[in-house]
Design a protein around this motif. Structure first.
Motif, PDB file in Angstrom:
ATOM      1  N   ASN A 344      -6.540 -21.487   1.464  1.00  0.00           N
ATOM      2  CA  ASN A 344      -5.816 -21.018   0.278  1.00  0.00           C
ATOM      3  C   ASN A 344      -4.352 -21.451   0.264  1.00  0.00           C
ATOM      4  N   GLY A 345      -3.970 -22.270   1.239  1.00  0.00           N
ATOM      5  CA  GLY A 345      -2.655 -22.894   1.178  1.00  0.00           C
ATOM      6  C   GLY A 345      -1.630 -22.433   2.178  1.00  0.00           C
ATOM      7  N   ARG A 346      -1.994 -21.510   3.067  1.00  0.00           N
ATOM      8  CA  ARG A 346      -1.030 -20.990   4.035  1.00  0.00           C
ATOM      9  C   ARG A 346      -1.582 -21.183   5.441  1.00  0.00           C
ATOM     10  N   THR A 347      -1.071 -22.193   6.135  1.00  0.00           N
ATOM     11  CA  THR A 347      -1.553 -22.474   7.491  1.00  0.00           C
ATOM     12  C   THR A 347      -1.020 -21.463   8.487  1.00  0.00           C
ATOM     13  N   GLU A 348       0.285 -21.214   8.451  1.00  0.00           N
ATOM     14  CA  GLU A 348       0.892 -20.294   9.404  1.00  0.00           C
ATOM     15  C   GLU A 348       0.510 -18.851   9.093  1.00  0.00           C
ATOM     16  N   PRO A 349       0.281 -18.035  10.123  1.00  0.00           N
ATOM     17  CA  PRO A 349       0.043 -16.609   9.870  1.00  0.00           C
ATOM     18  C   PRO A 349       1.251 -15.968   9.177  1.00  0.00           C
ATOM     19  N   TRP A 350       0.975 -14.902   8.464  1.00  0.00           N
ATOM     20  CA  TRP A 350       2.065 -14.162   7.829  1.00  0.00           C
ATOM     21  C   TRP A 350       2.736 -13.251   8.846  1.00  0.00           C
ATOM     22  N   PRO A 351       4.050 -13.120   8.789  1.00  0.00           N
ATOM     23  CA  PRO A 351       4.768 -12.312   9.790  1.00  0.00           C
ATOM     24  C   PRO A 351       4.756 -10.819   9.464  1.00  0.00           C
ATOM     25  N   VAL A 352       3.579 -10.235   9.430  1.00  0.00           N
ATOM     26  CA  VAL A 352       3.448  -8.813   9.102  1.00  0.00           C
ATOM     27  C   VAL A 352       3.529  -7.992  10.389  1.00  0.00           C
ATOM     28  N   LYS A 353       4.381  -6.966  10.381  1.00  0.00           N
ATOM     29  CA  LYS A 353       4.566  -6.107  11.551  1.00  0.00           C
ATOM     30  C   LYS A 353       4.241  -4.640  11.262  1.00  0.00           C
ATOM     31  N   TYR A 354       4.213  -4.270   9.960  1.00  0.00           N
ATOM     32  CA  TYR A 354       4.074  -2.866   9.595  1.00  0.00           C
ATOM     33  C   TYR A 354       2.825  -2.665   8.742  1.00  0.00           C
ATOM     34  N   ILE A 355       1.996  -1.722   9.130  1.00  0.00           N
ATOM     35  CA  ILE A 355       0.776  -1.381   8.399  1.00  0.00           C
ATOM     36  C   ILE A 355       0.798   0.115   8.104  1.00  0.00           C
ATOM     37  N   GLU A 356       0.679   0.479   6.819  1.00  0.00           N
ATOM     38  CA  GLU A 356       0.584   1.890   6.466  1.00  0.00           C
ATOM     39  C   GLU A 356      -0.875   2.242   6.185  1.00  0.00           C
ATOM     40  N   VAL A 357      -1.310   3.343   6.766  1.00  0.00           N
ATOM     41  CA  VAL A 357      -2.703   3.759   6.667  1.00  0.00           C
ATOM     42  C   VAL A 357      -2.841   4.739   5.503  1.00  0.00           C
ATOM     43  N   GLY A 358      -3.246   4.211   4.337  1.00  0.00           N
ATOM     44  CA  GLY A 358      -3.461   5.023   3.156  1.00  0.00           C
ATOM     45  C   GLY A 358      -2.195   5.277   2.372  1.00  0.00           C
ATOM     46  N   ASN A 359      -2.270   6.258   1.482  1.00  0.00           N
ATOM     47  CA  ASN A 359      -1.144   6.658   0.639  1.00  0.00           C
ATOM     48  C   ASN A 359      -1.279   8.135   0.302  1.00  0.00           C
ATOM     49  N   GLU A 360      -0.264   8.898   0.640  1.00  0.00           N
ATOM     50  CA  GLU A 360      -0.216  10.324   0.291  1.00  0.00           C
ATOM     51  C   GLU A 360      -1.531  11.034   0.615  1.00  0.00           C
ATOM     52  N   ASP A 361      -1.983  10.872   1.834  1.00  0.00           N
ATOM     53  CA  ASP A 361      -3.250  11.504   2.213  1.00  0.00           C
ATOM     54  C   ASP A 361      -3.116  13.002   2.439  1.00  0.00           C
ATOM     55  N   ASN A 362      -1.937  13.541   2.192  1.00  0.00           N
ATOM     56  CA  ASN A 362      -1.748  14.993   2.223  1.00  0.00           C
ATOM     57  C   ASN A 362      -2.135  15.649   0.899  1.00  0.00           C
ATOM     58  N   VAL A 363      -2.469  14.847  -0.121  1.00  0.00           N
ATOM     59  CA  VAL A 363      -2.875  15.390  -1.422  1.00  0.00           C
ATOM     60  C   VAL A 363      -4.273  14.873  -1.764  1.00  0.00           C
ATOM     61  N   GLN A 364      -4.742  15.229  -2.961  1.00  0.00           N
ATOM     62  CA  GLN A 364      -6.065  14.805  -3.437  1.00  0.00           C
ATOM     63  C   GLN A 364      -7.185  15.227  -2.485  1.00  0.00           C
ATOM     64  N   GLY A 365      -6.967  16.324  -1.748  1.00  0.00           N
ATOM     65  CA  GLY A 365      -7.992  16.813  -0.840  1.00  0.00           C
ATOM     66  C   GLY A 365      -8.159  15.997   0.415  1.00  0.00           C
ATOM     67  N   GLY A 366      -7.191  15.133   0.716  1.00  0.00           N
ATOM     68  CA  GLY A 366      -7.335  14.230   1.853  1.00  0.00           C
ATOM     69  C   GLY A 366      -6.887  14.782   3.178  1.00  0.00           C
ATOM     70  N   CYS A 367      -6.160  15.903   3.166  1.00  0.00           N
ATOM     71  CA  CYS A 367      -5.510  16.376   4.390  1.00  0.00           C
ATOM     72  C   CYS A 367      -6.500  16.708   5.498  1.00  0.00           C
ATOM     73  N   SER A 368      -7.586  17.383   5.179  1.00  0.00           N
ATOM     74  CA  SER A 368      -8.481  17.906   6.218  1.00  0.00           C
ATOM     75  C   SER A 368      -9.147  16.816   7.037  1.00  0.00           C
ATOM     76  N   THR A 369      -9.304  15.622   6.465  1.00  0.00           N
ATOM     77  CA  THR A 369      -9.962  14.529   7.191  1.00  0.00           C
ATOM     78  C   THR A 369      -9.002  13.434   7.621  1.00  0.00           C
ATOM     79  N   TYR A 370      -7.711  13.551   7.233  1.00  0.00           N
ATOM     80  CA  TYR A 370      -6.811  12.423   7.502  1.00  0.00           C
ATOM     81  C   TYR A 370      -6.584  12.205   8.992  1.00  0.00           C
ATOM     82  N   ALA A 371      -6.504  13.261   9.775  1.00  0.00           N
ATOM     83  CA  ALA A 371      -6.261  13.081  11.211  1.00  0.00           C
ATOM     84  C   ALA A 371      -7.347  12.206  11.827  1.00  0.00           C
TER      85      ALA A 371
END
Length: 625
Positions: A344-371
């Motif tokens: 797709n045009g990008r030979t070099e890996p992307w310099p990604v260092k930060y990964i966030e797991v989900g979004n606002e998992d404290n709402v929408q009923g997500g809290c009980s299973t997020y851990a």
């Protein structure tokens, strides 16, 4: 004493009193400031991607989403236009536009696309492409035209040779003069006499003004250049709620946002409209590269907005998908997905260092299973990529594992009234330093009376500045912070206020009062936060001091009050510099096409002492050396 601890009566009393405040900045001690503190958060909301910062300006060009119909299309001349699902452009672009010409027709006919409440018509060079299918050899005429005025701003011919057996793509460029407003359309016309009694099909029409850094399928140069003035240090993407989807099957799927746009099916986004996903994973990462930002990539963690939560062993296939995405981003070309990235045009890996797991998992009923969900995803990522910094999508201890892994960050969001932000000035003064923080979303969204804020105004933006001063004082633990949402297309917004906005008319890009607060803070950064002794407590004036490696001293000030305040800043050995000041009436806003508040800059001189007259509801940065 912090303002947060004062009574409401005392806050009102102090805000109305003029004080003579003396600040002395120490040239030693303090704590390191996070180099990533000020960044931006993006998701496609308010047509901020399609119709906003992504440069392609024709709407509904792939008939994506749940019910696209003929939105933004109109017939030109005596023809009939329909959405045609029996002639898909590709397996992803599953419809085309059928243009049926009556028998005996002559002259030039075709169709128009009116874009996102108009097509931006600028004095520039456009790139234009489209797919065509049907028996036609001859001229295709491309125009930019005033919808009501009939003024022709661009008129360009190309020669095509199309057959009934397959779609053929054509690309061209042309120059345009500038329209005075947004009431414009793009037209494609052809010789009716050659198609009389028959039809032609067209698909994936694309029109690009110049792109930022000349990237193919890139960002609008004018919009991205305006944003770049902030000098943001990171980009958190692709959401936000728009990551999650109304159901697991409708989540943001990284592998459907890569490669040629004709192979991207798009999706019904989470903010009422379809996403083309032409702004996809690689485009986000090029955006980071071109603006010098650290990518903060969010991955889907099992929570959908419709209430569907996937956890336990049912989450395993989605964890595998996350690992495939990380292989695409980080893997060598010897890996399956690293090779796809290279294709797709990008030979070099992307310099990604930060990964966030989900979004606002404290709402929408997500809290009980997020851990458990966070732990499963963390363990899988950490096993293969131990150097990645992984961010939990909440700070709520009830939603997190009992022991958060060493090095993990947490994310907190605030949408508050001005007074509530000021009350959080010291939120992190006594916060645990065990786990760093991302303040992933914040904005003043209501008045102190509970009214909804649509346009940011000085009181709210000043309150955000007070909060940001608190973040900067604690930037040993608060590593990143981003106002949200970033951008809106005026009159197409689901959420306001936003940092800046635009419409389809020339020179429409409008920075909010909050935009200029962000710009003041982000473009004046030290590397060390310095101790300050003062003759007064915080409130209504707030401050933070820092110094850069080049020995430039920065003192950021906010006056959250209705009376001007005099502040004397003492920094031994300094003699000259500048004062940037943003001020205006308490309720004054910047409106579309009507910007009344922007920073002013003045030169200051002194012998280690500088006096700043801080107007009511003002934010200032003193920079001296």
């Amino acid at each position: 004493m912090h303002l947060a601890s004062l009574s409401a009566w005392a806050v009102t009393w102090l805000a109305g009193q003029a004080l003579a405040i003396d600040l002395t900045v120490s040239k030693s001690g303090g704590n390191a400031s996070s180099p990533l503190l000020y960044g931006i958060m993006f998701e496609d909301i308010n047509n901020s991607g399609d119709g906003g910062i992504h440069a392609q300006v024709l709407r509904n060009n792939g008939f994506q989403g749940t019910s696209p119909g003929l939105t933004a299309y109109a017939a030109v001349g005596n023809v009939n236009i329909t959405q045609d699902t029996s002639n898909p452009v590709s397996s992803a672009i599953a419809s085309s536009l059928k243009v049926t010409v009556p028998s005996g027709a002559t002259g030039y006919v075709g169709f128009a696309n009116t874009g996102y409440n108009g097509v931006p018509v600028l004095a520039t060079t456009y790139s234009n492409s489209f797919y065509i299918k049907g028996a036609y050899s001859g001229t295709v005429n491309l125009r930019l035209v005033g919808t009501s005025s009939g003024i022709v701003y661009a008129d360009h011919n190309i020669t095509v040779k199309s057959t009934t057996s397959k779609f053929t793509s054509y690309e061209t460029t042309f120059k345009s003069s500038q329209s005075a407003d947004a009431d414009n359309e793009w037209q494609l016309r052809f010789d009716a006499s050659k198609v009389a009694g028959k039809s032609l099909n067209f698909g994936l029409v694309q029109l690009f003004p110049p792109t930022y850094k000349s990237r193919q399928n890139g960002l609008r140069n004018d919009v991205a250049s305006f944003l770049a003035e902030i000098k943001p240090s990171f980009l958190r993407f692709p959401g936000g709620n728009n990551l999650e989807g109304a159901s697991p099957s409708n989540r943001w799927k990284w592998n459907e946002t890569i490669g040629a746009v004709v192979n991207r099916p798009g999706r019904q986004g989470d903010w009422t409209y379809a996403n083309t996903d032409a702004l996809g994973l690689d485009e986000y990462l090029y955006w980071c590269e071109d603006m010098g930002m650290e990518p903060v990539l969010a991955v889907w963690a099992g929570l959908s907005l419709g209430g569907g939560i996937i956890s336990g062993s049912a989450l395993d296939p989605y964890i595998d998908d996350i690992l495939n995405e990380l292989e695409y981003v980080l893997g060598s070309t010897a890996t399956t997905y690293g090779a796809l990235r290279a294709k797709n045009g990008r030979t070099e890996p992307w310099p990604v260092k930060y990964i966030e797991v989900g979004n606002e998992d404290n709402v929408q009923g997500g809290c009980s299973t997020y851990a458990s969900r966070f732990t499963a995803i963390y363990d899988a990522i950490h096993a293969q990529y131990p150097d990645l910094i992984i961010i939990a999508s909440t700070t709520s201890s009830s939603c997190l594992p009992a022991t958060l892994p060493t090095g993990a960050y947490t994310d907190i969001h605030h949408y508050l009234s001005p007074d509530s932000f000021v009350a959080l000035f010291n939120e992190f003064d006594n916060y645990s330093r065990d786990h760093p923080l991302l303040v992933g979303e914040y904005a003043s969204t209501t008045g102190n009376d509970g009214s909804t804020t649509y346009w940011s105004y000085m009181q709210g933006s000043c309150a955000e500045a007070v909060y940001m001063i608190g973040l900067e004082r604690n930037s040993d633990v608060v590593k990143m912070a981003s106002f949200a949402p970033l951008l809106e297309h005026f009159d197409m917004a689901e959420w306001s206020p936003d940092l800046f906005g635009l419409d389809s008319s020339p020179d429409s890009i409008t920075g909010s009062t909050s935009f200029y607060v962000q710009k003041l803070f982000s473009t004046n950064r030290g590397t060390t936060i310095l101790p300050v002794s003062s003759s007064a407590d915080f409130g209504p004036v707030y401050w933070v001091a820092s110094v850069s490696e080049e020995k430039v001293y920065y003192v950021k000030l906010a006056n959250y009050g209705s009376t001007a305040q005099n502040v004397t800043v003492n920094i031994a050995g300094t003699t000259k510099g500048s004062l940037e000041l943003l001020s205006g009436g308490e309720l004054v806003s910047n409106y579309p096409h009507d910007v009344s508040i922007t920073p002013t800059t003045s030169t200051v001189t002194g012998h280690g002492s500088f006096t700043v007259n801080l107007p009511a509801w003002a934010v200032a940065v003193l920079a001296v050396s």
